[in-house]
Motif scaffolding. Structure first.
Motif, short mmCIF file in Angstrom:
data_model
loop_
_atom_site.label_atom_id
_atom_site.label_comp_id
_atom_site.label_asym_id
_atom_site.label_seq_id
_atom_site.Cartn_x
_atom_site.Cartn_y
_atom_site.Cartn_z
N TRP A 1 0.81 -1.21 0.00
CA TRP A 1 0.00 0.00 0.00
C TRP A 1 0.85 1.26 0.00
N ASN A 2 1.93 1.27 0.76
CA ASN A 2 2.75 2.47 0.81
C ASN A 2 3.40 2.76 -0.54
N GLN A 3 3.82 1.71 -1.25
CA GLN A 3 4.40 1.92 -2.57
C GLN A 3 3.34 2.34 -3.59
N ILE A 4 2.12 1.83 -3.44
CA ILE A 4 1.04 2.26 -4.32
C ILE A 4 0.77 3.75 -4.14
N MET A 5 0.75 4.21 -2.90
CA MET A 5 0.53 5.63 -2.65
C MET A 5 1.67 6.47 -3.20
N ALA A 6 2.90 6.01 -3.02
CA ALA A 6 4.06 6.74 -3.54
C ALA A 6 4.03 6.80 -5.06
N ALA A 7 3.73 5.67 -5.69
CA ALA A 7 3.66 5.64 -7.15
C ALA A 7 2.52 6.50 -7.67
N SER A 8 1.40 6.51 -6.97
CA SER A 8 0.27 7.33 -7.39
C SER A 8 0.63 8.81 -7.35
N LEU A 9 1.39 9.21 -6.35
CA LEU A 9 1.83 10.61 -6.28
C LEU A 9 2.74 10.96 -7.46
#
Length: 279
Positions: A244-252
């Protein structure tokens, strides 16, 4: 008309509520991208217990995000350029010339916006398969096929909006250019297009945003080699874990090109939409 105190207070409250409603998801995304995975998967907290920037580094290793980023830039960029160029000539013809079938063409272009995009998925897929069978040209699973697919979305709206914008530009400009010795093409490029710059910017931003964030058609029309960002983000969810944390970072990171472009061209975008809507 002067705004009353009650109306002003109501407007401030509404704007504040909408701002909070918009800002909270962005805040959660940013804070989640700066948390360890164990914190994100645990009980929700508004503030990170420990701040880490490792997700912004690991997201490039977990998924080949750089390759997907390049694919999205190529597909969205070419689709935007082609959409603007084709829409310019089509909209100019609709706006300036009276020809047989003009009304039918304009109505057909506008009516395509009434149908959801999912209805075109199977027909486009079958068309691409038949093209490959008859000509040997591979469209399914290629960037070219995806670019053609995105043109079917962006072109109708782009033509409709630019035609309305061209209608708002006085015909005297065209006639004056023709009197000065310009041909129709030179009049369009030298006189009309500079006056239609806000409309062109609005069309370009719309086309780019449509291509950049599209998921459904990209999921069907691409392979591992030419997968786009919108589809690639799903790969952070595996059978054993969801990062989830990488998904949020990639989304940004994925949102940066669109946000920056919109902020830089915001005035022209709003002016273009307003002019087309009024017409």
């Amino acid at each position: 008309m002067r705004e009353t105190t009650g109306a002003r207070a109501f407007r401030i409250v509404v704007i504040a509520v909408l701002s909070i409603f918009t800002a909270v998801p962005v805040y959660v995304m940013i804070t989640s991208a700066m948390k360890p995975l164990s914190d994100v998967q645990g009980d929700f907290t508004w503030l990170p217990t420990s701040v880490t920037f490792a997700p912004f580094v690991d997201m490039w290793k977990t998924v080949p995000l750089a390759s997907y980023f390049l694919n999205s830039v190529v597909v969205a960029g070419i689709a935007t350029i082609l959409s603007v160029i084709i829409a310019i000539f089509a909209a100019y013809a609709v706006s300036r010339y009276r020809f047989r079938g003009r009304t039918i063409f304009s109505t057909t272009v506008l009516s395509t916006q009434m149908f959801p995009g999912v209805l075109f998925l199977l027909p486009l897929f079958l068309i691409f398969v038949n093209v490959n069978t008859l000509t040997g040209i591979q469209l399914v699973g290629t960037r070219g096929g995806l670019i053609i697919t995105y043109l079917t979305f962006s072109l109708p709206f782009s033509i409709w909006m630019l035609a309305g914008y061209f209608d708002g530009i006085p015909r005297d400009l065209d006639e004056a250019a023709l009197v000065d010795g310009c041909g129709p093409m030179k009049a369009l490029l030298s006189v009309v297009l500079p006056a239609a710059r806000p409309g062109l910017v609005a069309v370009a931003i719309y086309s780019f945003m449509t291509s950049w964030g599209e998921v459904l058609f990209a999921s069907v029309m691409t392979t591992d080699a030419n997968r786009t960002l919108a589809v690639g983000l799903q790969l952070y969810s595996t059978q054993t874990n969801v990062y989830w944390n990488q998904i949020m970072a990639a989304s940004l990171v994925v949102s940066i090109p669109v946000v920056v472009g919109f902020l830089l061209l915001q005035r022209s975008f709003v002016a273009g939409l307003t002019a087309g809507a009024v017409k």
